[in-house]
Design an enzyme around this catalytic site. Structure first.
Site, mmCIF file in Angstrom:
data_model
loop_
_atom_site.group_PDB
_atom_site.id
_atom_site.type_symbol
_atom_site.label_atom_id
_atom_site.label_comp_id
_atom_site.label_asym_id
_atom_site.label_seq_id
_atom_site.Cartn_x
_atom_site.Cartn_y
_atom_site.Cartn_z
ATOM 1 N N HIS A 267 0.830 -1.207 0.000
ATOM 2 C CA HIS A 267 0.000 0.000 0.000
ATOM 3 C C HIS A 267 0.868 1.263 0.000
ATOM 4 O O HIS A 267 0.384 2.330 0.346
ATOM 5 C CB HIS A 267 -0.899 0.005 1.244
ATOM 6 C CG HIS A 267 -1.898 -1.116 1.251
ATOM 7 N ND1 HIS A 267 -2.296 -1.770 2.388
ATOM 8 C CD2 HIS A 267 -2.567 -1.705 0.233
ATOM 9 C CE1 HIS A 267 -3.179 -2.704 2.076
ATOM 10 N NE2 HIS A 267 -3.352 -2.696 0.778
ATOM 11 N N HIS A 268 2.149 1.134 -0.352
ATOM 12 C CA HIS A 268 3.003 2.324 -0.283
ATOM 13 C C HIS A 268 2.577 3.375 -1.293
ATOM 14 O O HIS A 268 2.868 4.553 -1.142
ATOM 15 C CB HIS A 268 4.479 1.958 -0.487
ATOM 16 C CG HIS A 268 4.833 1.658 -1.912
ATOM 17 N ND1 HIS A 268 4.406 0.526 -2.565
ATOM 18 C CD2 HIS A 268 5.545 2.363 -2.833
ATOM 19 C CE1 HIS A 268 4.843 0.543 -3.808
ATOM 20 N NE2 HIS A 268 5.536 1.640 -3.994
ATOM 21 N N ARG A 269 1.910 2.944 -2.345
ATOM 22 C CA ARG A 269 1.283 3.842 -3.315
ATOM 23 C C ARG A 269 -0.108 3.268 -3.560
ATOM 24 O O ARG A 269 -0.262 2.038 -3.644
ATOM 25 C CB ARG A 269 2.033 3.825 -4.650
ATOM 26 C CG ARG A 269 3.410 4.450 -4.608
ATOM 27 C CD ARG A 269 3.343 5.863 -5.165
ATOM 28 N NE ARG A 269 4.677 6.385 -5.380
ATOM 29 C CZ ARG A 269 5.338 7.130 -4.486
ATOM 30 N NH1 ARG A 269 4.824 7.386 -3.306
ATOM 31 N NH2 ARG A 269 6.538 7.601 -4.775
ATOM 32 N N LYS B 110 -2.491 -2.450 -7.813
ATOM 33 C CA LYS B 110 -2.745 -2.772 -9.223
ATOM 34 C C LYS B 110 -2.224 -4.158 -9.550
ATOM 35 O O LYS B 110 -1.135 -4.539 -9.115
ATOM 36 C CB LYS B 110 -1.989 -1.731 -10.087
ATOM 37 C CG LYS B 110 -2.327 -1.788 -11.538
ATOM 38 C CD LYS B 110 -3.558 -0.956 -11.865
ATOM 39 C CE LYS B 110 -4.029 -1.178 -13.281
ATOM 40 N NZ LYS B 110 -4.807 -2.421 -13.419
ATOM 41 N N LYS C 117 7.372 -4.503 -10.088
ATOM 42 C CA LYS C 117 7.178 -4.154 -11.508
ATOM 43 C C LYS C 117 6.743 -2.696 -11.653
ATOM 44 O O LYS C 117 7.317 -1.933 -12.423
ATOM 45 C CB LYS C 117 6.099 -5.085 -12.077
ATOM 46 C CG LYS C 117 5.878 -4.996 -13.549
ATOM 47 C CD LYS C 117 4.686 -5.841 -13.991
ATOM 48 C CE LYS C 117 4.887 -7.325 -13.698
ATOM 49 N NZ LYS C 117 3.866 -8.157 -14.388
ATOM 50 N N LYS D 199 -2.709 -8.795 -6.858
ATOM 51 C CA LYS D 199 -3.061 -9.834 -7.833
ATOM 52 C C LYS D 199 -4.304 -10.549 -7.357
ATOM 53 O O LYS D 199 -4.548 -10.641 -6.150
ATOM 54 C CB LYS D 199 -1.918 -10.855 -7.955
ATOM 55 C CG LYS D 199 -1.923 -11.626 -9.251
ATOM 56 C CD LYS D 199 -1.441 -10.759 -10.384
ATOM 57 C CE LYS D 199 -1.050 -11.483 -11.611
ATOM 58 N NZ LYS D 199 -0.190 -10.629 -12.436
ATOM 59 N N SER E 141 -1.971 0.034 -18.670
ATOM 60 C CA SER E 141 -3.097 0.088 -17.730
ATOM 61 C C SER E 141 -3.095 1.429 -16.992
ATOM 62 O O SER E 141 -4.152 2.010 -16.735
ATOM 63 C CB SER E 141 -2.985 -1.017 -16.682
ATOM 64 O OG SER E 141 -3.524 -2.216 -17.162
HETATM 65 N N1 GLU Z 1 -1.657 -8.922 -15.499
HETATM 66 C C1 GLU Z 1 -0.682 -8.022 -16.017
HETATM 67 C C2 GLU Z 1 0.625 -8.191 -15.266
HETATM 68 O O1 GLU Z 1 0.881 -9.201 -14.678
HETATM 69 C C3 GLU Z 1 -1.181 -6.597 -16.057
HETATM 70 C C4 GLU Z 1 -1.497 -5.972 -14.746
HETATM 71 C C5 GLU Z 1 -2.199 -4.641 -14.850
HETATM 72 O O2 GLU Z 1 -2.335 -4.116 -15.931
HETATM 73 O O3 GLU Z 1 -2.602 -4.133 -13.799
HETATM 74 O O4 GLU Z 1 1.479 -7.349 -15.323
#
Ligand code: GLU
Length: 478
Positions: free
Chosen positions: A71-73, A77, A101, A113, A369
């Protein structure tokens, strides 16, 4: 069990422990005290759920997860996958990879995730919609989704269709929320998606490897000539990521010598036409027996064929302690998340293979995204405000130059020169810039560590420094 998803020969750590192991390897090269490192590494929230869905005349209890690693940002996602291999450890590992990432490509999100343990091929579209909408409402009930909270996206086994169901479920449960479309990315363009998102991960893989292929020093070390042209490439997985990666390499002059899917693999040292192979598979249901190619009924054997670049773009753990020694590629580009186990990393490093790590190489998806999220929050298509303005500006510059030189450009040149940016042009250009900039950040870290570590470790140091730095900025540790 298909051979693409083959579980590893038993290595002594789980997927999440493997990610932690890679983290620890890099953490020693950063300046943070153990407590901060511990906080960066831990999964902040793990939501494991079970919910009933009526399928035909039976009720099935569905196992599903959403993990917010950091939750640092905010928002968090990361994609949602549908696969029988989904389990809590896997989702935790993938969520943590998302944190690193996003940090690597400077996308201002924490990692997350989700996963539903189903085989999507077993269900009708109607049943999948029921499962997906129920999963979405479970997330809404627990405040695990929202434009500023947690923004899912497609992953293995899901696509724009599932994302539109989730967006619709969210919007119907949050009436009047003007930003509701930003609760999820990877939507169809007609429903708030952004142009270029579908091919983004594959294109990002291409941009990332192309950057490596343009570094003279590294190519000299590998004994390869500079550039994409003529490089022999094997791609594993012809899903959205693998197909687009193969397509961009093919379109830019690389030779696709091998392709692997769950039904088997094909190899032709003289090259395969990716478009024709895909058409052939549509017609026959398999890539096997493609004219002129050698068949491999065990898909994994394809990965061991002669090539310059190997792109595993399916699931995790496909290259492990058992088969890494037989890999002939000089460059392995991780299109999937976690396709190499830590044992494989060690073996490949000893062989002098350059491994371009997943958390950088497949970051094109989350990068675009991010653009989609920005588009949804700003409620305007990229290029809408400036395309015509830019075209008018280019027109006046050209007019002036033609006046001064007395020469006229051809009609084709005029069309090219006067083209103002469309949404897809801006998305591609933003993605290209992101992949190039991040590549050099990782390479610099690698050089600063005197080439004593692999690229994954160098990438982890960059990510840890960014995440740790933002914890300090936020003053989270009083
Ligand atoms: N599922 C993709 C990944 O593993 C995209 C994640 C996203 O766009 O939030 O990077």
């Amino acid at each position: 069990m298909d051979t693409l998803t083959a579980k590893p020969v038993q290595e002594h750590y789980s997927f999440f422990q493997g990610v932690e192991r890679n983290f620890d390897k890099a953490a020693q090269y950063t300046r943070f005290e153990p407590g901060i490192l511990q906080q960066i590494k831990a999964c902040n929230s793990v939501y494991s759920m079970r919910f009933p869905v009526r399928i035909g005349d039976q009720i099935e209890v569905i196992e599903a997860y959403r993990v917010q690693h950091s939750h640092h940002r905010l928002p968090c996602k990361g994609g949602i996958r549908y696969s029988m291999d989904v389990n809590q450890d896997e989702v935790m590992a993938l969520a943590s990879l998302m944190t690193y990432k996003c940090a690597l490509v400077s996308v201002p999100f924490g990692g997350a995730k989700g996963g539903i343990k189903i085989n999507p091929k077993k269900y009708s579209a109607f049943e999948l919609e029921k499962i997906t909408r129920r999963y979405a409402s479970e997330l809404i009930k627990k405040n695990f989704i929202g434009p500023g909270i947690d923004v899912p996206a497609p992953d293995y086994g899901t696509g724009s269709r599932e994302m539109s169901w989730i967006a619709d479920t969210y919007a119907s449960m949050k009436p009047g929320d003007v930003d509701s479309l930003a609760c999820i990315t990877g939507k169809p363009v007609s429903q708030g998606g952004v142009r270029g998102r579908t091919e983004a991960t594959g294109l990002g893989i291409f941009y990332g490897i192309r950057e490596l292929l343009n570094v003279q020093e590294d190519m000299d070390k590998l004994g390869l000539p500079l550039g994409v042209e003529g490089k022999k490439v094997i791609v594993q997985g012809l899903g959205n990521v693998g197909y687009h990666a193969a397509k961009f390499f093919f379109d830019n002059g690389a030779i696709i010598v091998g392709l692997a899917e769950y039904e088997g693999g094909i190899y032709n040292a003289n090259g395969l036409d990716i478009y024709k192979v895909v058409d052939f598979r549509k017609e026959t249901g398999s890539i096997l027996n493609y004219p002129g190619a050698t068949n491999f009924t065990n898909s994994k054997d394809t990965l061991e064929c002669e090539c310059d670049i190997l792109i595993p773009a399916a699931l995790e753990n496909v290259i492990n302690g058992e088969n890494a020694g037989r890999i002939k590629a000089k460059i392995v580009g991780e299109g999937a998340n976690g396709p190499l186990t830590p044992d494989a990393d060690e073996i490949l490093a000893k062989k002098g293979v350059i491994v371009v790590p997943d958390m950088y190489l497949n970051a094109g998806g989350v990068t675009v995204s991010y653009f989609e999220w920005l588009k949804n929050l700003s409620h305007v298509r990229f290029g809408r405000m400036d395309k015509r303005f830019a075209e008018n500006q280019y027109g006046s510059i050209l007019h002036t130059v033609e006046g001064l030189t007395g020469k006229r450009v051809t009609d084709i040149e005029r069309k090219q020169l006067l083209h103002g940016p469309d949404e897809v042009d801006l998305v591609y250009s933003g993605l290209e810039d992101t992949m190039i900039t991040s590549y050099h950040e990782i390479r610099e870290a690698y050089l600063n560590l005197n080439r004593s570590v692999d690229m994954r470790t160098a990438a982890f140091t960059v990510a840890i420094n960014k995440v740790g730095g933002s914890y300090e900025e936020l003053g989270i540790f009083p």
